[in-house]
Every structure is written in C-alpha cells, then in structure tokens.
Write a protein that holds these residues in place. Structure first.
Motif, PDB file in Angstrom:
ATOM      1  N   ASN A  41     -28.824 -21.064   1.922  1.00 34.62           N
ATOM      2  CA  ASN A  41     -28.863 -21.906   3.114  1.00 34.62           C
ATOM      3  C   ASN A  41     -28.865 -23.377   2.737  1.00 34.62           C
ATOM      4  OD1 ASN A  41     -31.739 -23.281   3.607  1.00 34.62           O
ATOM      5  ND2 ASN A  41     -32.151 -21.256   2.704  1.00 34.62           N
ATOM      6  N   SER A  42     -28.430 -24.209   3.663  1.00 40.17           N
ATOM      7  CA  SER A  42     -28.426 -25.649   3.413  1.00 40.17           C
ATOM      8  C   SER A  42     -28.631 -26.415   4.713  1.00 40.17           C
ATOM      9  CB  SER A  42     -27.110 -26.096   2.772  1.00 40.17           C
ATOM     10  OG  SER A  42     -27.194 -27.447   2.342  1.00 40.17           O
ATOM     11  N   ASP A  43     -29.243 -27.593   4.591  1.00 40.45           N
ATOM     12  CA  ASP A  43     -29.462 -28.481   5.727  1.00 40.45           C
ATOM     13  C   ASP A  43     -28.190 -29.287   5.973  1.00 40.45           C
ATOM     14  OD1 ASP A  43     -31.985 -27.495   5.281  1.00 40.45           O
ATOM     15  OD2 ASP A  43     -32.789 -29.367   4.488  1.00 40.45           O
ATOM     16  N   VAL A  44     -27.617 -29.145   7.157  1.00 39.24           N
ATOM     17  CA  VAL A  44     -26.364 -29.833   7.485  1.00 39.24           C
ATOM     18  C   VAL A  44     -26.473 -30.460   8.867  1.00 39.24           C
ATOM     19  CG1 VAL A  44     -24.898 -28.419   5.989  1.00 39.24           C
ATOM     20  CG2 VAL A  44     -25.404 -27.641   8.320  1.00 39.24           C
ATOM     21  N   GLY A  45     -25.425 -31.201   9.229  1.00 43.57           N
ATOM     22  CA  GLY A  45     -25.418 -31.853  10.538  1.00 43.57           C
ATOM     23  C   GLY A  45     -26.400 -33.001  10.624  1.00 43.57           C
ATOM     24  N   GLU A  46     -26.673 -33.651   9.491  1.00 39.52           N
ATOM     25  CA  GLU A  46     -27.678 -34.714   9.475  1.00 39.52           C
ATOM     26  C   GLU A  46     -27.079 -36.121   9.555  1.00 39.52           C
ATOM     27  OE1 GLU A  46     -31.475 -32.581   7.424  1.00 39.52           O
ATOM     28  OE2 GLU A  46     -30.002 -33.405   6.031  1.00 39.52           O
ATOM     29  N   SER A  47     -25.834 -36.209   9.957  1.00 33.76           N
ATOM     30  CA  SER A  47     -25.243 -37.512  10.267  1.00 33.76           C
ATOM     31  C   SER A  47     -25.741 -37.954  11.643  1.00 33.76           C
ATOM     32  CB  SER A  47     -23.723 -37.430  10.248  1.00 33.76           C
ATOM     33  OG  SER A  47     -23.255 -37.033   8.970  1.00 33.76           O
ATOM     34  N   PHE A  48     -25.493 -39.227  11.982  1.00 31.14           N
ATOM     35  CA  PHE A  48     -25.936 -39.737  13.281  1.00 31.14           C
ATOM     36  C   PHE A  48     -25.031 -40.882  13.691  1.00 31.14           C
ATOM     37  CE2 PHE A  48     -28.487 -42.431  16.079  1.00 31.14           C
ATOM     38  CZ  PHE A  48     -28.974 -41.499  16.980  1.00 31.14           C
ATOM     39  N   GLY A  49     -24.315 -40.692  14.798  1.00 30.20           N
ATOM     40  CA  GLY A  49     -23.398 -41.733  15.260  1.00 30.20           C
ATOM     41  C   GLY A  49     -22.359 -42.050  14.198  1.00 30.20           C
ATOM     42  N   SER A  50     -22.255 -43.328  13.834  1.00 34.03           N
ATOM     43  CA  SER A  50     -21.270 -43.738  12.829  1.00 34.03           C
ATOM     44  C   SER A  50     -21.811 -43.629  11.405  1.00 34.03           C
ATOM     45  CB  SER A  50     -20.835 -45.191  13.097  1.00 34.03           C
ATOM     46  OG  SER A  50     -21.946 -46.070  13.018  1.00 34.03           O
ATOM     47  N   TRP A  51     -23.061 -43.172  11.273  1.00 34.55           N
ATOM     48  CA  TRP A  51     -23.695 -43.051   9.958  1.00 34.55           C
ATOM     49  C   TRP A  51     -23.531 -41.621   9.453  1.00 34.55           C
ATOM     50  CZ3 TRP A  51     -28.083 -40.357   8.080  1.00 34.55           C
ATOM     51  CH2 TRP A  51     -28.546 -40.794   6.821  1.00 34.55           C
ATOM     52  N   THR A  52     -23.007 -41.478   8.238  1.00 31.42           N
ATOM     53  CA  THR A  52     -22.692 -40.156   7.696  1.00 31.42           C
ATOM     54  C   THR A  52     -23.608 -39.798   6.541  1.00 31.42           C
ATOM     55  OG1 THR A  52     -20.364 -40.408   8.306  1.00 31.42           O
ATOM     56  CG2 THR A  52     -20.892 -38.742   6.652  1.00 31.42           C
ATOM     57  N   MET A  53     -24.099 -38.571   6.552  1.00 38.69           N
ATOM     58  CA  MET A  53     -24.888 -38.063   5.436  1.00 38.69           C
ATOM     59  C   MET A  53     -24.298 -36.752   4.942  1.00 38.69           C
ATOM     60  SD  MET A  53     -28.906 -36.933   5.155  1.00 38.69           S
ATOM     61  CE  MET A  53     -29.516 -38.547   4.678  1.00 38.69           C
ATOM     62  N   GLY A  54     -24.051 -36.672   3.637  1.00 30.89           N
ATOM     63  CA  GLY A  54     -23.636 -35.423   3.017  1.00 30.89           C
ATOM     64  C   GLY A  54     -22.184 -35.054   3.278  1.00 30.89           C
ATOM     65  N   ASP A  55     -21.740 -34.039   2.545  1.00 37.69           N
ATOM     66  CA  ASP A  55     -20.393 -33.491   2.686  1.00 37.69           C
ATOM     67  C   ASP A  55     -20.542 -32.084   3.251  1.00 37.69           C
ATOM     68  OD1 ASP A  55     -17.822 -32.539   2.491  1.00 37.69           O
ATOM     69  OD2 ASP A  55     -17.521 -33.129   0.393  1.00 37.69           O
ATOM     70  N   ASP A  56     -20.732 -32.018   4.572  1.00 42.79           N
ATOM     71  CA  ASP A  56     -21.022 -30.734   5.197  1.00 42.79           C
ATOM     72  C   ASP A  56     -19.922 -29.702   4.980  1.00 42.79           C
ATOM     73  OD1 ASP A  56     -23.402 -31.746   6.073  1.00 42.79           O
ATOM     74  OD2 ASP A  56     -22.844 -31.891   8.193  1.00 42.79           O
ATOM     75  N   ARG A  64     -19.111 -26.054  15.012  1.00 40.57           N
ATOM     76  CA  ARG A  64     -17.711 -25.658  14.928  1.00 40.57           C
ATOM     77  C   ARG A  64     -17.318 -25.371  13.474  1.00 40.57           C
ATOM     78  NH1 ARG A  64     -16.320 -29.119  18.274  1.00 40.57           N
ATOM     79  NH2 ARG A  64     -15.738 -30.847  16.911  1.00 40.57           N
ATOM     80  N   SER A  65     -17.768 -26.234  12.570  1.00 41.91           N
ATOM     81  CA  SER A  65     -17.464 -26.052  11.144  1.00 41.91           C
ATOM     82  C   SER A  65     -18.163 -24.814  10.583  1.00 41.91           C
ATOM     83  CB  SER A  65     -17.891 -27.289  10.351  1.00 41.91           C
ATOM     84  OG  SER A  65     -17.142 -28.425  10.732  1.00 41.91           O
ATOM     85  N   ALA A  66     -19.398 -24.571  11.018  1.00 43.79           N
ATOM     86  CA  ALA A  66     -20.134 -23.402  10.541  1.00 43.79           C
ATOM     87  C   ALA A  66     -19.458 -22.112  10.984  1.00 43.79           C
ATOM     88  CB  ALA A  66     -21.579 -23.449  11.047  1.00 43.79           C
ATOM     89  N   VAL A  67     -19.028 -22.070  12.235  1.00 45.12           N
ATOM     90  CA  VAL A  67     -18.322 -20.885  12.736  1.00 45.12           C
ATOM     91  C   VAL A  67     -17.041 -20.663  11.946  1.00 45.12           C
ATOM     92  CG1 VAL A  67     -17.072 -19.940  14.716  1.00 45.12           C
ATOM     93  CG2 VAL A  67     -19.321 -20.996  15.047  1.00 45.12           C
ATOM     94  N   ALA A  68     -16.295 -21.729  11.688  1.00 43.08           N
ATOM     95  CA  ALA A  68     -15.044 -21.606  10.934  1.00 43.08           C
ATOM     96  C   ALA A  68     -15.289 -21.136   9.508  1.00 43.08           C
ATOM     97  CB  ALA A  68     -14.319 -22.955  10.921  1.00 43.08           C
ATOM     98  N   ALA A  69     -16.412 -21.545   8.927  1.00 38.15           N
ATOM     99  CA  ALA A  69     -16.728 -21.173   7.550  1.00 38.15           C
ATOM    100  C   ALA A  69     -17.392 -19.799   7.456  1.00 38.15           C
ATOM    101  CB  ALA A  69     -17.652 -22.224   6.936  1.00 38.15           C
ATOM    102  N   GLY A  70     -17.753 -19.222   8.593  1.00 32.75           N
ATOM    103  CA  GLY A  70     -18.413 -17.919   8.579  1.00 32.75           C
ATOM    104  C   GLY A  70     -19.887 -17.989   8.236  1.00 32.75           C
ATOM    105  N   ALA A  71     -20.490 -19.161   8.407  1.00 32.66           N
ATOM    106  CA  ALA A  71     -21.914 -19.337   8.104  1.00 32.66           C
ATOM    107  C   ALA A  71     -22.749 -19.084   9.348  1.00 32.66           C
ATOM    108  CB  ALA A  71     -22.174 -20.751   7.589  1.00 32.66           C
ATOM    109  N   THR A  72     -23.855 -18.382   9.176  1.00 33.23           N
ATOM    110  CA  THR A  72     -24.778 -18.135  10.278  1.00 33.23           C
ATOM    111  C   THR A  72     -25.468 -19.443  10.670  1.00 33.23           C
ATOM    112  OG1 THR A  72     -25.170 -15.857   9.575  1.00 33.23           O
ATOM    113  CG2 THR A  72     -26.852 -16.867  10.957  1.00 33.23           C
ATOM    114  N   ILE A  73     -25.635 -19.669  11.973  1.00 32.37           N
ATOM    115  CA  ILE A  73     -26.221 -20.911  12.467  1.00 32.37           C
ATOM    116  C   ILE A  73     -27.729 -20.766  12.643  1.00 32.37           C
ATOM    117  CG2 ILE A  73     -26.344 -22.474  14.458  1.00 32.37           C
ATOM    118  CD1 ILE A  73     -23.333 -21.972  14.857  1.00 32.37           C
ATOM    119  N   GLY A  74     -28.468 -21.723  12.080  1.00 32.30           N
ATOM    120  CA  GLY A  74     -29.900 -21.800  12.269  1.00 32.30           C
ATOM    121  C   GLY A  74     -30.283 -23.160  12.809  1.00 32.30           C
TER     122      GLY A  74
END
Length: 252
Positions: free
Chosen positions: A7-22, A51-61
């Motif tokens: 598992n990994s923590d993703v979706g942690e960007s905010f507005g125009s600020w980007t964090m990580g390579d989800d 949307r990216s998680a569904v495309a990658a086949g990753a379970t959403i938490g």
C-alpha cells in the motif's frame, strides 16, 4: 506461495501544488491510501487519484486524518471523540462518493500521520475512529500498526483489522516507528529496503534501529509516496518480492 499487500499514500497534492509521482507508485502497489482533504488533497485531486487507482487495478482506501492541512496531518489535535468521529465519517463519505463516480469504492481505511500514531495508545481517539468506520460500513477493513489499541478495538467491534509494516521507516525495539524528528527514521537505500521486506514476509522479523531483531506480524507493507525516490523504490521492492516468489495481492 507467500502473499503480501503493498500500500502507499497517494493523492496528497493540493491545488497547483504537487506531491509525489502517484502514477508510478500506483503501478507498483495493490492498495491506494487516498488523502481525503483534511491533511492533503482536494476534490479534484481525489477524483483524479481515484480514477488512476481504478485504471491501475489498485484497491481504494480512505487515508483519513486530523483536520490539519497546514501541518500535513502530522500534529496531534486534542479534539473531542465526537468531533473526531464526525471528521472521519465526513472524509469517508466524500472519498467514497468520488470513488464511485470513477468506477471504484472505498474498501478500507488507513489513518494518516499523527492520527495513525495517536491511536496506537489513545483509547478515546482510537474508539472514535472505529465508531466512525463502523457507522459508515462494517464491511470496511482498518489498516493499522500491529499491537495498537485501535487494532484491538476494531476487532472487538467486529471490523476486520489488518496489520501493516513500513518498508521505508526505521523501527524502535518496541516495534513502533522511529519519530521522523530523529536521524535514520526514513530509509532511502532501495536494495537494503527490498532485502528487509523479503525477510519480513519470509520470517516475520525486522532489525530495529538499535540492531536487535523484532517480530512484526503484517499482512500489508506500506511504501510511502512522498519521500525522494519513493516511486523508484516502490517498483524495486515489488520486483524484489516477486523475484523471491512472493505474490502481491490486495487484502481488501
């Protein structure tokens, strides 16, 4: 064949600020802990990540947190159990609504940062999280630190508690995470981390920061997405586990 979830923590960007390579991280993991707007993320980031998680086949938490956007959810908030339960339920509802529009759904919950560490020992906040999850859906699993009070309370409430280990974090001899304020708390050597995780899955043991061996019972391994080189490390750990004959499969 041994089986483990990544598992990994993703979706942690905010507005125009980007964090990580989800996108790169999601290609390596089986479960995605998606920020729900209280420590990071916003509605559009949440939608894109689902949307990216569904495309990658990753379970959403749902990666729920204290309401601490400025502090990235890494500060304890002395809120009442009722307020905390309401905040957790709010985050679950928001993420699940977005996830369903994108063809997925929330299948488990993992607290973030200070909330995650607090409910290892804080009975009232641990119960508040458990109550909120159960109110939303008793079918959701809770991803937590082994030996935590929250894990005990989840199982007592009839929820599925899932214990996890951290690939890129150092451990104390007591089996808790070394504080990020201390040197050596975050591990950056991909080869060493991969070898460490293969050993964990095979033997259930890790080496603590003082050199002693400790036992960690875990059904999932967390690979953080917000540290330098995290995406490359996630891919390396997955490849190393699979090369060792270990299958990667979501727990939820």
């Amino acid at each position: 064949m041994s089986v483990i979830d990544l598992n990994s923590d993703v979706g942690e960007s905010f507005g125009s600020w980007t964090m990580g390579d989800d996108a790169a991280v999601l290609a390596a993991v089986s479960s995605a802990n998606i920020a729900c707007g209280f420590h990071a993320g916003d509605p559009s980031v949440m939608a894109a990540t689902c949307r990216s998680a569904v495309a990658a086949g990753a379970t959403i938490g749902a990666h729920v947190a204290y309401r601490d956007l400025v502090g990235f959810g890494r500060r304890f908030l002395d809120c009442s159990p009722t307020e905390l339960a309401d905040d957790v339920l709010y985050q679950l509802g928001a993420l699940d609504a977005v996830a369903r529009r994108e063809g997925g759904e929330v299948r488990y919950v993992k607290p973030h940062g200070a909330l995650y560490n607090t409910i290892v020992h804080h009975e009232q906040h641990a119960q508040a999280v458990v109550d909120a999850v159960r109110a939303f859906s008793p079918d959701l699993a809770l991803l937590l630190l082994p030996g935590s009070i929250a894990l005990q309370k989840a199982e007592a409430a009839g929820l599925r508690g899932v214990a996890e280990a951290f690939a890129d974090r150092a451990y104390t001899p007591e089996g808790t995470l070394v504080s990020r304020r201390e040197a050596g708390a975050v591990l950056h050597d991909g080869d060493a981390v991969t070898e460490r995780m293969v050993r964990l899955v095979r033997t259930g043991t890790l080496t603590a920061i003082d050199g002693t061996d400790i036992r960690i019972a875990a059904d999932s391994i967390c690979l953080h997405g917000d540290t330098p080189g995290a995406a490359a490390m996630a891919g390396q750990v997955r490849a190393g586990l699979e090369a060792a004959g270990i299958r990667i499969e979501a727990f939820a």
